[in-house]
Write a protein that holds these residues in place. Structure first.
Motif, PDB file in Angstrom:
ATOM      1  N   SER A  35       0.813  -1.217   0.000  1.00  9.38           N
ATOM      2  CA  SER A  35       0.000   0.000   0.000  1.00  9.38           C
ATOM      3  C   SER A  35       0.851   1.275   0.000  1.00  9.38           C
ATOM      4  O   SER A  35       0.337   2.350  -0.270  1.00  9.38           O
ATOM      5  CB  SER A  35      -0.934   0.008   1.213  1.00  9.38           C
ATOM      6  OG  SER A  35      -0.206   0.236   2.401  1.00  9.38           O
ATOM      7  N   THR A  38       3.016   3.911  -3.608  1.00  8.86           N
ATOM      8  CA  THR A  38       2.665   5.176  -4.259  1.00  8.86           C
ATOM      9  C   THR A  38       2.809   6.379  -3.330  1.00  8.86           C
ATOM     10  O   THR A  38       2.344   7.464  -3.654  1.00  8.86           O
ATOM     11  CB  THR A  38       1.213   5.123  -4.781  1.00  8.86           C
ATOM     12  OG1 THR A  38       0.344   4.892  -3.663  1.00  8.86           O
ATOM     13  CG2 THR A  38       1.025   4.046  -5.825  1.00  8.86           C
ATOM     14  N   ASN A  39       3.446   6.179  -2.169  1.00 10.21           N
ATOM     15  CA  ASN A  39       3.625   7.247  -1.176  1.00 10.21           C
ATOM     16  C   ASN A  39       2.308   7.923  -0.792  1.00 10.21           C
ATOM     17  O   ASN A  39       2.171   9.143  -0.902  1.00 10.21           O
ATOM     18  CB  ASN A  39       4.610   8.313  -1.677  1.00 10.21           C
ATOM     19  CG  ASN A  39       6.004   7.786  -1.796  1.00 10.21           C
ATOM     20  OD1 ASN A  39       6.440   6.973  -0.986  1.00 10.21           O
ATOM     21  ND2 ASN A  39       6.708   8.237  -2.807  1.00 10.21           N
ATOM     22  N   PRO A  40       1.329   7.150  -0.321  1.00  7.77           N
ATOM     23  CA  PRO A  40       0.049   7.770   0.027  1.00  7.77           C
ATOM     24  C   PRO A  40       0.175   8.685   1.242  1.00  7.77           C
ATOM     25  O   PRO A  40       0.990   8.439   2.136  1.00  7.77           O
ATOM     26  CB  PRO A  40      -0.844   6.565   0.349  1.00  7.77           C
ATOM     27  CG  PRO A  40       0.112   5.537   0.846  1.00  7.77           C
ATOM     28  CD  PRO A  40       1.365   5.732   0.017  1.00  7.77           C
ATOM     29  N   ILE A  43      -3.331   6.246   4.919  1.00  9.71           N
ATOM     30  CA  ILE A  43      -3.453   4.791   4.817  1.00  9.71           C
ATOM     31  C   ILE A  43      -4.607   4.366   5.716  1.00  9.71           C
ATOM     32  O   ILE A  43      -4.662   4.750   6.883  1.00  9.71           O
ATOM     33  CB  ILE A  43      -2.161   4.087   5.287  1.00  9.71           C
ATOM     34  CG1 ILE A  43      -0.989   4.506   4.403  1.00  9.71           C
ATOM     35  CG2 ILE A  43      -2.332   2.572   5.291  1.00  9.71           C
ATOM     36  CD1 ILE A  43       0.361   4.158   4.983  1.00  9.71           C
ATOM     37  N   ALA A  73       3.085   9.747   7.007  1.00 14.86           N
ATOM     38  CA  ALA A  73       1.812   9.252   6.490  1.00 14.86           C
ATOM     39  C   ALA A  73       0.805   9.185   7.629  1.00 14.86           C
ATOM     40  O   ALA A  73       1.122   8.748   8.729  1.00 14.86           O
ATOM     41  CB  ALA A  73       1.983   7.865   5.875  1.00 14.86           C
TER      42      ALA A  73
END
Length: 127
Positions: A35, A38-40, A43, A73
């Protein structure tokens, strides 16, 4: 990038394996690692430790904590487990769709865990 993320989750020695060759904890950490590719900024984790033994759960939570700290994040986690919740910076207790209380971590995870347990006890164990 894959190698860097795999290292954060302790999976660097398992990149050449098939899923059936991994333990449940390794699979769960692999899903969490996947997950992040994509460097979210956010999360979502729904009961991330629910199917794990305690050792695997600690490894996953430590990895998520590292991602939160190093990648900045935001992790929104749903859990019924007070120990898992104690890894968060903030805990919101919800009952019937309503927020009943908000707890902030402070300096110690151990103290935060105690706060969570105390709040659960004062609510009759129902959240």
């Amino acid at each position: 990038k894959v190698i860097n993320i795999a290292k954060k989750f302790g999976l660097e020695n398992h990149l050449d394996k098939y899923p059936y060759q991994l333990s449940g904890g390794q699979k769960q950490r692999g899903a969490a690692a996947r997950s992040l590719i994509t460097n979210p900024a956010v999360i979502f984790a729904d009961e991330p430790t629910g199917a794990l033994d305690s050792k695997s759960a600690y490894e996953l939570l430590d990895s998520l904590e590292k991602v939160n700290r190093e990648n900045n994040a935001t992790i929104i986690m749903i859990t019924h487990d007070p120990l898992t919740a104690s890894y968060a910076n903030e805990v919101y207790m919800i009952n019937d769709g309503n927020i009943k209380c908000k707890l902030n971590k402070g300096n110690s995870r151990k103290e935060f865990y105690s706060k969570i347990i105390d709040m659960l006890a004062s609510m009759g164990g129902e959240i």
